[in-house]
Write a protein that holds these residues in place. Structure first.
Motif, PDB file in Angstrom:
ATOM      1  N   LEU A   1       0.841   5.148   0.731  1.00 46.49           N
ATOM      2  CA  LEU A   1       0.223   6.183   1.358  1.00 46.49           C
ATOM      3  C   LEU A   1       0.482   7.395   1.167  1.00 46.49           C
ATOM      4  O   LEU A   1       1.905   7.754   1.168  1.00 46.49           O
ATOM      5  CB  LEU A   1       0.210   5.918   2.948  1.00 46.49           C
ATOM      6  CG  LEU A   1      -0.684   4.603   3.609  1.00 46.49           C
ATOM      7  CD1 LEU A   1      -0.424   4.282   4.931  1.00 46.49           C
ATOM      8  CD2 LEU A   1      -2.167   4.459   2.960  1.00 46.49           C
ATOM      9  N   GLU A   2      -0.306   8.214   0.676  1.00 45.39           N
ATOM     10  CA  GLU A   2      -0.007   9.675   0.647  1.00 45.39           C
ATOM     11  C   GLU A   2      -0.060  10.525   1.980  1.00 45.39           C
ATOM     12  O   GLU A   2      -1.068  10.020   2.778  1.00 45.39           O
ATOM     13  CB  GLU A   2      -1.007  10.468  -0.114  1.00 45.39           C
ATOM     14  CG  GLU A   2      -1.023   9.717  -1.707  1.00 45.39           C
ATOM     15  CD  GLU A   2       0.177   9.950  -2.436  1.00 45.39           C
ATOM     16  OE1 GLU A   2       0.953  11.100  -2.350  1.00 45.39           O
ATOM     17  OE2 GLU A   2       0.287   9.132  -3.402  1.00 45.39           O
ATOM     18  N   VAL A   3       1.127  10.973   2.357  1.00 43.29           N
ATOM     19  CA  VAL A   3       1.008  11.482   3.728  1.00 43.29           C
ATOM     20  C   VAL A   3       1.908  12.824   3.664  1.00 43.29           C
ATOM     21  O   VAL A   3       2.540  13.210   2.942  1.00 43.29           O
ATOM     22  CB  VAL A   3       1.974  10.599   4.816  1.00 43.29           C
ATOM     23  CG1 VAL A   3       1.096   9.433   4.962  1.00 43.29           C
ATOM     24  CG2 VAL A   3       3.259  10.496   4.266  1.00 43.29           C
TER      25      VAL A   3
ATOM     26  N   GLN B   1       4.778  10.288   0.911  1.00 44.18           N
ATOM     27  CA  GLN B   1       4.472   9.046   0.629  1.00 44.18           C
ATOM     28  C   GLN B   1       5.186   8.124   1.639  1.00 44.18           C
ATOM     29  O   GLN B   1       6.487   8.464   2.094  1.00 44.18           O
ATOM     30  CB  GLN B   1       4.657   8.540  -0.872  1.00 44.18           C
ATOM     31  CG  GLN B   1       3.917   9.160  -1.640  1.00 44.18           C
ATOM     32  CD  GLN B   1       4.410   8.494  -3.351  1.00 44.18           C
ATOM     33  OE1 GLN B   1       5.546   8.290  -3.553  1.00 44.18           O
ATOM     34  NE2 GLN B   1       3.409   8.412  -3.920  1.00 44.18           N
TER      35      GLN B   1
ATOM     36  N   ASN C   1       1.156  14.495   9.220  1.00 47.59           N
ATOM     37  CA  ASN C   1       0.338  13.104   9.703  1.00 47.59           C
ATOM     38  C   ASN C   1       1.196  12.033   9.498  1.00 47.59           C
ATOM     39  O   ASN C   1       0.546  10.771   9.386  1.00 47.59           O
ATOM     40  CB  ASN C   1      -0.953  13.015   9.214  1.00 47.59           C
ATOM     41  CG  ASN C   1      -0.781  12.987   7.582  1.00 47.59           C
ATOM     42  OD1 ASN C   1       0.335  12.695   7.074  1.00 47.59           O
ATOM     43  ND2 ASN C   1      -2.062  12.987   6.862  1.00 47.59           N
ATOM     44  N   LYS C   2       2.691  11.905   9.105  1.00 48.32           N
ATOM     45  CA  LYS C   2       3.225  10.814   9.093  1.00 48.32           C
ATOM     46  C   LYS C   2       3.203   9.933  10.079  1.00 48.32           C
ATOM     47  O   LYS C   2       2.865   8.603  10.024  1.00 48.32           O
ATOM     48  CB  LYS C   2       4.720  11.155   8.666  1.00 48.32           C
ATOM     49  CG  LYS C   2       5.489   9.812   7.990  1.00 48.32           C
ATOM     50  CD  LYS C   2       6.851  10.434   7.802  1.00 48.32           C
ATOM     51  CE  LYS C   2       6.735  11.004   6.173  1.00 48.32           C
ATOM     52  NZ  LYS C   2       8.210  10.925   5.435  1.00 48.32           N
TER      53      LYS C   2
ATOM     54  N   GLN D   1       0.787  -1.107  -0.118  1.00 49.21           N
ATOM     55  CA  GLN D   1      -0.023   0.064   0.041  1.00 49.21           C
ATOM     56  C   GLN D   1       0.992   1.298  -0.002  1.00 49.21           C
ATOM     57  O   GLN D   1       1.852   1.559   0.894  1.00 49.21           O
ATOM     58  CB  GLN D   1      -0.878   0.158   1.226  1.00 49.21           C
ATOM     59  CG  GLN D   1      -1.816   1.180   1.325  1.00 49.21           C
ATOM     60  CD  GLN D   1      -2.632   0.881   2.646  1.00 49.21           C
ATOM     61  OE1 GLN D   1      -2.471   0.468   3.340  1.00 49.21           O
ATOM     62  NE2 GLN D   1      -3.798   1.730   2.689  1.00 49.21           N
TER      63      GLN D   1
ATOM     64  N   THR E   1      -1.557   4.428  12.805  1.00 45.29           N
ATOM     65  CA  THR E   1      -2.641   3.491  12.182  1.00 45.29           C
ATOM     66  C   THR E   1      -2.132   2.478  11.601  1.00 45.29           C
ATOM     67  O   THR E   1      -3.081   1.422  11.652  1.00 45.29           O
ATOM     68  CB  THR E   1      -3.085   4.481  11.009  1.00 45.29           C
ATOM     69  OG1 THR E   1      -3.539   5.753  11.999  1.00 45.29           O
ATOM     70  CG2 THR E   1      -4.650   3.900  10.796  1.00 45.29           C
ATOM     71  N   ALA E   2      -1.287   2.108  10.833  1.00 42.13           N
ATOM     72  CA  ALA E   2      -0.619   0.979  10.124  1.00 42.13           C
ATOM     73  C   ALA E   2      -0.404  -0.104  11.159  1.00 42.13           C
ATOM     74  O   ALA E   2      -0.653  -1.239  11.002  1.00 42.13           O
ATOM     75  CB  ALA E   2       0.362   1.337   9.128  1.00 42.13           C
TER      76      ALA E   2
ATOM     77  N   VAL F   1       3.517   0.757   2.728  1.00 44.38           N
ATOM     78  CA  VAL F   1       3.148  -0.093   3.911  1.00 44.38           C
ATOM     79  C   VAL F   1       3.406  -1.288   3.223  1.00 44.38           C
ATOM     80  O   VAL F   1       2.431  -1.651   2.282  1.00 44.38           O
ATOM     81  CB  VAL F   1       1.899   0.279   4.485  1.00 44.38           C
ATOM     82  CG1 VAL F   1       1.525  -0.764   5.641  1.00 44.38           C
ATOM     83  CG2 VAL F   1       2.014   1.846   5.048  1.00 44.38           C
TER      84      VAL F   1
ATOM     85  N   THR G   1       0.930   9.592  12.357  1.00 43.19           N
ATOM     86  CA  THR G   1      -0.311   9.107  12.649  1.00 43.19           C
ATOM     87  C   THR G   1      -0.364   7.917  11.730  1.00 43.19           C
ATOM     88  O   THR G   1      -0.924   7.084  11.967  1.00 43.19           O
ATOM     89  CB  THR G   1      -1.308  10.266  12.389  1.00 43.19           C
ATOM     90  OG1 THR G   1      -1.156  11.166  13.505  1.00 43.19           O
ATOM     91  CG2 THR G   1      -2.747   9.909  12.453  1.00 43.19           C
ATOM     92  N   SER G   2      -0.122   8.028  10.503  1.00 42.25           N
ATOM     93  CA  SER G   2      -0.296   7.273   9.439  1.00 42.25           C
ATOM     94  C   SER G   2       0.752   5.878   9.880  1.00 42.25           C
ATOM     95  O   SER G   2       0.152   4.756   9.738  1.00 42.25           O
ATOM     96  CB  SER G   2       0.374   7.375   8.008  1.00 42.25           C
ATOM     97  OG  SER G   2      -0.457   8.838   7.725  1.00 42.25           O
TER      98      SER G   2
END
Length: 172
Positions: free
Chosen positions: A79-81, A142, A85-86, A77, A92-93, A145, A88-89
């Motif tokens: 992810l655009e970050v 980006q 919010n990196k 995956q 979350t992952a 993940v 947080t991403s």
């Protein structure tokens, strides 16, 4: 005397690191038979080894699975970050990974992934091992993940590492 001990320790460490790295390299014939796979919706390409297939899994995710081992697969995956919010991403992952696979522990030895890692975790069930790799992308907006799943003690893990190391993201 201390100088000799340090030299011997460094030599042993280097030798063991080289031996470990050698153990994870695929056979040359596997690399030669790999075919270029491209995600139609995430903007990356990957060298897909024989006996593996690349497919769109769901929106924003692709999966590579083994055609010979039902336990071996890898989800990718992009992810655009943004910088804000990196973290947080990443959290979350990690939380999502633990919800799916149980309590995870951080992987200390990450030498098999040649990409710049942000973090890595692994979790075990009775028969399987899952790992989460969060990779820095060339674009600061980006992250990559990657979740792998294999049967415990499977040699397939080396093939997954080879494919992970071949991932190329298109510049955004």
């Amino acid at each position: 005397m201390i100088y000799r001990i340090v030299i011997v320790a460094l030599f042993i460490f280097t030798l063991s690191a080289l031996q470990t790295k050698t153990n994870i390299l695929p056979l040359a014939s596997e690399q030669e038979n790999a075919r270029k796979g491209t995600s139609s919706h995430q903007g990356f390409s990957i060298n897909v080894l024989p006996d593996y297939e690349l497919q769109k899994e769901e929106e924003g995710k692709d999966i590579i699975f083994s055609t010979h081992s039902p336990h071996t697969w890898m989800r990718i995956q992009v992810l655009e970050v943004d910088t804000a919010n990196k973290l947080t991403s990443v959290n979350t992952a990690t939380s999502t990974f633990e919800e799916q696979f149980g309590k995870a522990k951080m992987i200390a030895d990450q030498h098999h992934i040649k990409k710049p890692l942000i973090t890595a975790f692994e979790a075990y069930t009775d028969q399987e091992k899952a790992a989460l790799y969060i990779v820095k992308a060339p674009s600061k907006a980006q992250i990559l993940v990657i979740i792998t799943n294999i049967k415990k003690h499977s040699p397939d893990e080396q093939e997954l590492f080879t494919m992970i190391n071949s991932i190329q993201l298109k510049e955004r």
